[in-house]
Enzyme design. Structure first.
Site, short mmCIF file in Angstrom:
data_model
loop_
_atom_site.label_atom_id
_atom_site.label_comp_id
_atom_site.label_asym_id
_atom_site.label_seq_id
_atom_site.Cartn_x
_atom_site.Cartn_y
_atom_site.Cartn_z
N ASP B 335 0.84 -1.19 0.00
CA ASP B 335 0.00 0.00 0.00
C ASP B 335 0.89 1.26 0.00
O ASP B 335 1.86 1.33 0.77
CB ASP B 335 -0.88 -0.04 1.26
CG ASP B 335 -1.84 1.11 1.33
OD1 ASP B 335 -2.68 1.24 0.42
OD2 ASP B 335 -1.77 1.88 2.31
N GLU B 372 2.03 -0.35 -4.97
CA GLU B 372 1.11 0.72 -5.33
C GLU B 372 2.00 1.95 -5.41
O GLU B 372 2.35 2.54 -4.38
CB GLU B 372 0.02 0.90 -4.26
CG GLU B 372 -1.02 1.92 -4.65
CD GLU B 372 -2.03 2.20 -3.53
OE1 GLU B 372 -3.19 2.43 -3.85
OE2 GLU B 372 -1.66 2.19 -2.34
#
Lengths: 101, 671
Positions: B335, B372
């Site tokens: 993330d 990401e």
């Protein structure tokens, strides 16, 4: 209730009756008994659990221990497992290595 | 032969009534050793550390054991405590040190902190941040990771609770790892070979000021601890086993497991947030701080983990190694991974040591690493993430391009071509496995909502509809939200098929959002992080309601599996066409694109896309090597003729022309 157990070996079958609570403090005793059964080269292990009121994670692990200690192809059967205990065994996947009656 | 027990199996002294001895500094955390438990904890700036032991569920400690100075090596305090019943034990640390926030120090000996290395936390309840010791002897039998080639993956992103939490799931233990095990046959039928689990690290489900609910879980508390409330056996503290059982069963089905991991921030927030672990252990080491002791906030959530500090880097490595080696996880999606490339002051590092360490780590060598590649502070590294030939990226540009094309924007046909062949403008030197292609993910509209709403509808989040992204590239097909209009519904159904078909016919690694194959809706909410209920849970009743869409998706996945040329190959194996064969139209007003993927031999696929509201007749190139064209899919056709079982595609009556309907995608294959 305190933990009690008793093993009976007949032919190649070891039958262990458990009563009370199987937890971290009593699990080593059961492991010891399983080791003895392995030493006597049994091919079947039957655990009578109808008087077992509680099995903790350490108790569940005794089943794994037994499964790994016994020769390949040996059968482990649990008889009379109470529903809560059986459910935990099933959800964590240990039921695949044993027979529950 | 007598086997002597190791000497460190015996205590040397007593503290607070417990037999203890100086422990081993490594590994960090609580580890079972002969006769006892070894506790090891790091703090650079602490002046004293105390181990706090509880009997499970008791409000007051049963003992507090200060670490003697002689038990400290460097900045690591370690002690072995004997005679503990680990199954009924909860523990934490009391840490004292300077209280000078302007220097970054926030020690508070009144608090009991959780162990950042704890394998289990207590989960729910008033004492939910207490640490527990695991027994760590799961029977893996002969589990082997599937080791699928990266480019062959079809990733399925799901939320452990949301996937089976709905009563319609019909599983025995809804919303749990065990519930997911029961749905493995469904995953097999669909044909995905990799699940990506949204965060399963322990987090606080209540840490949201607006709705009181944190559903997604991008706010970790225990990085080594699988979330207890996702386990049916969590109340018996068997969550680690239940999680491992899930991995084992997925592997048995040939499905890999990726974890969505959050190392950019923690649940401790900024100055106003709770003190749970890192803040009280060594705030100045674990967090990026401004020169006057405030929290940098590159994550948008209050704090930023100081992940390129050598100690924190070690923590991240230890954590991922644990999940890979002990839990057999096949890879990770990071993330806001751009933050992992920042230095202690937030500056962008050219050779970020953490990313390099992860890329070259011996344990992680063959695990998938997916970034990401952006953060909440505006750093956008899609295509430029420091990859060390190992890292893949969530391709945000793929998502935006396919959305814009499907919706009918002009001027994106050329870019669509680039995205469909693996985005060589960004990844030509890294191969197609570098790009993880997706149209939807947990963050944003579901696929059905993407074709049903022009605008987000996040009112239920309690933030006045100000939260969530405004740039969705969505189109409602003529009516905002629910409708009975059959024309609108038919168009939406086709648009969903268009997006799925383009995704599954593109080079790169496709990722599907769980439920998109069933037409799942969040009623226009594109930021449903704060809803744990029917809005976010998968309604399995859709399986019957949208059986056509499920069948279509299943066939498209199977088709991809049957055609390696769609998963990789040289750029020269793709030939472009338009209305005329061999004459692609790259002009800005073009809405028609056709790609011929020719792998040589018998593997040859023709993909045609038309985002125009009128149909077109395309001149077909001759099928190579004396073969003939067969129709695999045509999204303009009514189900079940919109896709055929791979291998049994009917021959095309006219081998020289293909009529492609308005707003549709068609795929031909040679036989």
């Amino acid at each position: 209730m305190s933990f009690r157990m008793k093993m009976n070996v007949e032919g190649d079958t070891a039958t262990i009756r458990l009563a009370g609570e199987l937890d971290g403090s009593s699990a080593p005793e059961l492991n010891e008994l399983v080791s003895q059964a392995v030493g006597r080269q049994v091919g079947k292990l039957v655990l009578l659990l109808d008087e077992l009121t509680y099995m903790s994670s350490a108790g569940v692990r005794c089943l794994v221990f037994a499964h790994q200690k016994l020769p390949r192809g040996s059968e482990i059967t649990l008889v009379g497992t109470k529903p809560e205990v059986a459910e935990t065994i099933r959800l964590t996947g240990f039921d695949r290595s044993i027979v529950m009656q | 032969m007598t086997v002597l027990e190791p000497i460190d199996a015996y205590p040397t002294q007593r503290i607070a009534g417990y037999p203890v001895r100086a422990g081993r500094s490594l590994p960090f955390g609580a580890t079972r050793v002969p006769g006892g438990v070894n506790f090891s904890v790091f703090s650079n700036h602490a002046t004293s550390v105390t181990l706090v032991l509880y009997r499970e569920g008791e409000p007051e400690p049963m003992a507090e054991l200060p670490f003697p100075e002689s038990f400290r090596v460097g900045s690591v305090h370690a002690m072995t405590v004997f005679g503990l019943d680990v199954e009924r034990l909860e523990y934490g640390y009391r840490v004292d040190g300077p209280r000078r926030p302007w220097e970054g120090h926030r020690f508070d000996p009144d608090l009991v902190l959780s162990d950042p290395y704890a394998r289990m936390l207590t989960g729910h309840g008033p004492y939910r941040h207490r640490s527990r010791v695991t027994l760590d002897d799961f029977d893996w039998e002969d589990d082997r990771p599937p080791h699928l080639p990266h480019e062959d993956l079809v990733i399925y992103e799901l939320h452990v609770r949301g996937f089976t939490g709905h009563p319609s799931s019909g599983v025995a233990a809804p919303g749990t790892y065990a519930g997911l095990v029961e749905k493995i046959p469904y995953l097999r039928e669909l044909g995905v070979n990799c699940v990506e689990l949204m965060p399963v690290f322990e987090f606080d489900e209540t840490d949201n000021v607006f709705t009181g609910v944190n559903y997604w879980g991008y706010s970790p508390i225990g990085f080594f601890a699988p979330k207890a409330s996702y386990a049916a056996t969590g109340r018996d503290h068997m969550q680690v086993d239940e999680f491992k059982h899930l991995v084992k069963e997925l592997h048995r089905a040939g499905i890999e497991v990726l974890l969505d991991v959050v190392f950019n921030h923690t649940a401790e927030g900024d100055e106003r947030g709770p003190v749970i672990s890192f803040k009280g252990l060594d705030n100045a080491t674990y967090y990026m701080l401004t020169p006057d002791g405030h929290y940098y906030n590159f994550s948008g959530t209050g704090n930023t983990l100081n992940c390129n500090h050598p100690v924190v880097r070690g923590f991240v490595l230890d954590c991922l190694r644990y999940w890979a080696a002990e839990c057999h996880v096949d890879g990770f999606r990071f993330d806001l991974a751009a933050i992992l490339g920042r230095g202690s002051g937030g500056e962008l590092l050219h050779n970020p040591p953490l990313l390099e360490s992860l890329a070259y780590d011996p344990i992680l060598r063959d695990r998938k690493l997916i970034a990401e590649a952006w953060d909440a502070a505006g750093l956008y590294q899609v295509g430029s993430f420091p990859h060390y030939s190992r890292w893949s990226e969530w391709n945000g540009r793929y998502r935006d391009t396919v959305r814009r094309y499907v919706k009918g924007d002009l001027g994106v046909t050329g870019e669509l071509a680039t995205r469909m062949v693996g985005s060589p403008d960004m990844y030509s030197r890294r191969g197609v496995a570098a790009t993880v292609n997706f149209v939807t993910s947990h963050d944003g509209f579901t696929l059905r909502d993407l074709v049903s709403y022009d605008h987000k509808h996040n009112e239920a989040n309690g933030e006045g509809n100000r939260d969530g992204d405004d740039a969705n590239n969505s189109w409602n097909c003529g009516h905002e939200g629910a409708t009975d209009d059959p024309a609108v519904l038919a168009l939406r159904a086709r648009q969903q098929r268009n997006a799925l078909l383009l995704l599954l016919a593109s080079r790169g690694v496709p990722m599907l959002l769980a439920g998109d194959e069933l037409g799942r809706t969040q009623l226009g909410n594109n930021n449903a992080y704060c809803h744990d209920g029917p809005l976010t849970w998968l309604d399995w009743g859709l399986r019957e309601e949208n059986a056509d869409l499920f069948r279509f998706t299943r066939r498209a996945i199977a088709f991809r599996r049957a055609h390696p040329v769609l998963r990789g190959g040289s750029p020269g194996s793709v030939h472009w066409h338009g209305v005329s064969a061999w004459s692609p139209d790259w002009s800005a007003h073009s809405r028609v694109l056709a790609a011929l993927f020719d792998g040589g031999g018998s593997d040859c696929v023709y993909v045609a896309a038309n985002s125009h509201w009128e149909s077109h007749t395309l001149e077909l190139p001759p099928a190579p090597r004396g073969q003939t064209w067969h129709l695999f899919a045509d999204t303009a056709a009514a189900p079940p003729m919109d896709a055929f079982e791979p291998g049994s595609e009917p021959p095309l009556a006219n081998q020289s022309q293909l009529s492609i309907g308005p707003r549709s995608v068609a795929i031909l294959v040679t036989h």
